[in-house]
Design a protein around this motif. Structure first.
Motif, short mmCIF file in Angstrom:
data_model
loop_
_atom_site.label_atom_id
_atom_site.label_comp_id
_atom_site.label_asym_id
_atom_site.label_seq_id
_atom_site.Cartn_x
_atom_site.Cartn_y
_atom_site.Cartn_z
N PRO A 169 0.72 -0.93 -0.07
CA PRO A 169 -0.25 -0.10 -0.06
C PRO A 169 0.89 1.35 -0.20
O PRO A 169 0.29 1.85 -0.98
N THR A 212 1.94 1.56 -3.39
CA THR A 212 1.40 2.53 -4.82
C THR A 212 1.72 3.58 -4.31
O THR A 212 1.71 4.87 -5.03
N ASN A 257 -2.69 3.57 -9.62
CA ASN A 257 -3.30 3.00 -8.47
C ASN A 257 -4.69 1.42 -8.61
O ASN A 257 -4.22 1.05 -7.87
N ARG A 258 -4.37 1.77 -9.07
CA ARG A 258 -6.17 0.41 -10.30
C ARG A 258 -5.59 -0.67 -9.78
O ARG A 258 -5.39 -1.56 -9.94
N SER A 313 -3.54 -1.41 -6.52
CA SER A 313 -4.49 -1.60 -5.68
C SER A 313 -5.07 -3.86 -6.26
O SER A 313 -4.89 -4.35 -5.29
N GLU A 356 -2.56 -5.67 -4.70
CA GLU A 356 -2.10 -5.62 -2.82
C GLU A 356 -3.12 -6.95 -2.41
O GLU A 356 -3.12 -7.49 -1.68
N ARG A 357 -4.61 -6.92 -3.19
CA ARG A 357 -5.60 -7.92 -3.61
C ARG A 357 -4.87 -9.09 -3.22
O ARG A 357 -5.21 -10.48 -2.57
N LYS A 391 -8.21 -2.13 1.46
CA LYS A 391 -9.57 -2.50 1.65
C LYS A 391 -10.22 -4.19 1.55
O LYS A 391 -9.77 -4.88 0.84
#
Length: 247
Positions: A169, A172, A226-227, A230, A233-234, A247
């Motif tokens: 995160p 990012t 950013n997308r 993300s 990250e997931r 998130k």
């Protein structure tokens, strides 16, 4: 106030407009120039990010080693590059270091900006990598060493795989910051978005349209990063671990 978005269809050599807004042959429109500048911005940002991650991860590791000299070197690197303004560092790379190291005079300004921006960001990356490693229980390092792994193997196989997943995160944010910070490259004549905006506005006197378009491209670039981050990250999130920005 009337807006004239047709300014991007005009030739940079005159006021005539191109039917497709893309020049043909030797004719270049302001849209061609804008897209070329966007490409330079993305190139500088991507290359600087590679330098920042490679250097920052290494420095972050050094700052957590038992060896005091390596920790001192890592801390000195971080304090040096994060406490000097980025613009000053770019001028140092462009005007000062080539005088001290003549071989640097052969390098294009793009390469010098990439190293300046990459090393500047590496100081911030090293802080995050250090925090990620220190956030892990001490027992993980001790267990790796107790199993017969060397210190290097313990970092490679035990500590770093977990620490890097934790710091995705904040990394990012640094990736997005690199895109924004690349705007200072105009100071050494890299033909990126900010330089395009300044020169095109002077030539066309259509500052609103020019700066809105440039702002939109910066926003789109940062949003895509950013997308993508993300999604990464997931994909790498440690099950059961709650991190800042999750998130």
């Amino acid at each position: 106030m009337s807006w004239d978005w047709q300014v991007f269809c005009k030739s940079t050599l005159g006021d005539e407009a191109s039917a497709s807004c893309f020049g043909q042959g030797g004719d270049i429109t302001y849209l061609d120039w804008l897209l070329s500048a966007w490409g330079w911005t993305l190139s500088v940002s991507a290359l600087a990010l590679v330098v920042a991650l490679a250097t920052g991860i290494l420095i972050g590791i050094l700052r957590t080693l038992p060896s005091a000299p390596w920790r001192w070197f890592g801390n000195a690197w971080t304090e040096l590059f994060r406490n000097i303004p980025l613009l000053v560092q770019i001028f140092m790379w462009y005007h000062v270091l080539p005088q001290l190291i003549p071989s640097l005079q052969q390098l294009p300004s793009l390469v010098l900006v990439v190293f300046a921006l990459g090393f500047f960001t590496s100081a911030r990356v090293s802080e995050q990598v250090k925090a990620g490693i220190l956030a892990l229980p001490r027992g993980q390092r001790m267990a790796g060493l107790a199993m017969g792994l060397s210190l290097a193997q313990t970092y490679r196989h035990v500590l770093l795989p977990m620490a890097l997943r934790i710091v995705v995160p904040p990394l990012t944010s640094e990736s997005m910051n690199i895109i924004k910070n690349s705007a200072v490259a105009f100071a050494v004549s890299v033909a990126e978005l900010t330089m395009f905006a300044m020169q095109a506005q002077e030539e066309t006197s259509r500052g609103v349209e020019i700066y809105l378009a440039v702002t939109g491209l910066y926003f789109v670039s940062a949003l895509v990063v950013n997308r993508v981050a993300s999604l990464i990250e997931r994909a790498v999130r440690v099950p059961g671990l709650v991190t800042a920005g999750a998130k």
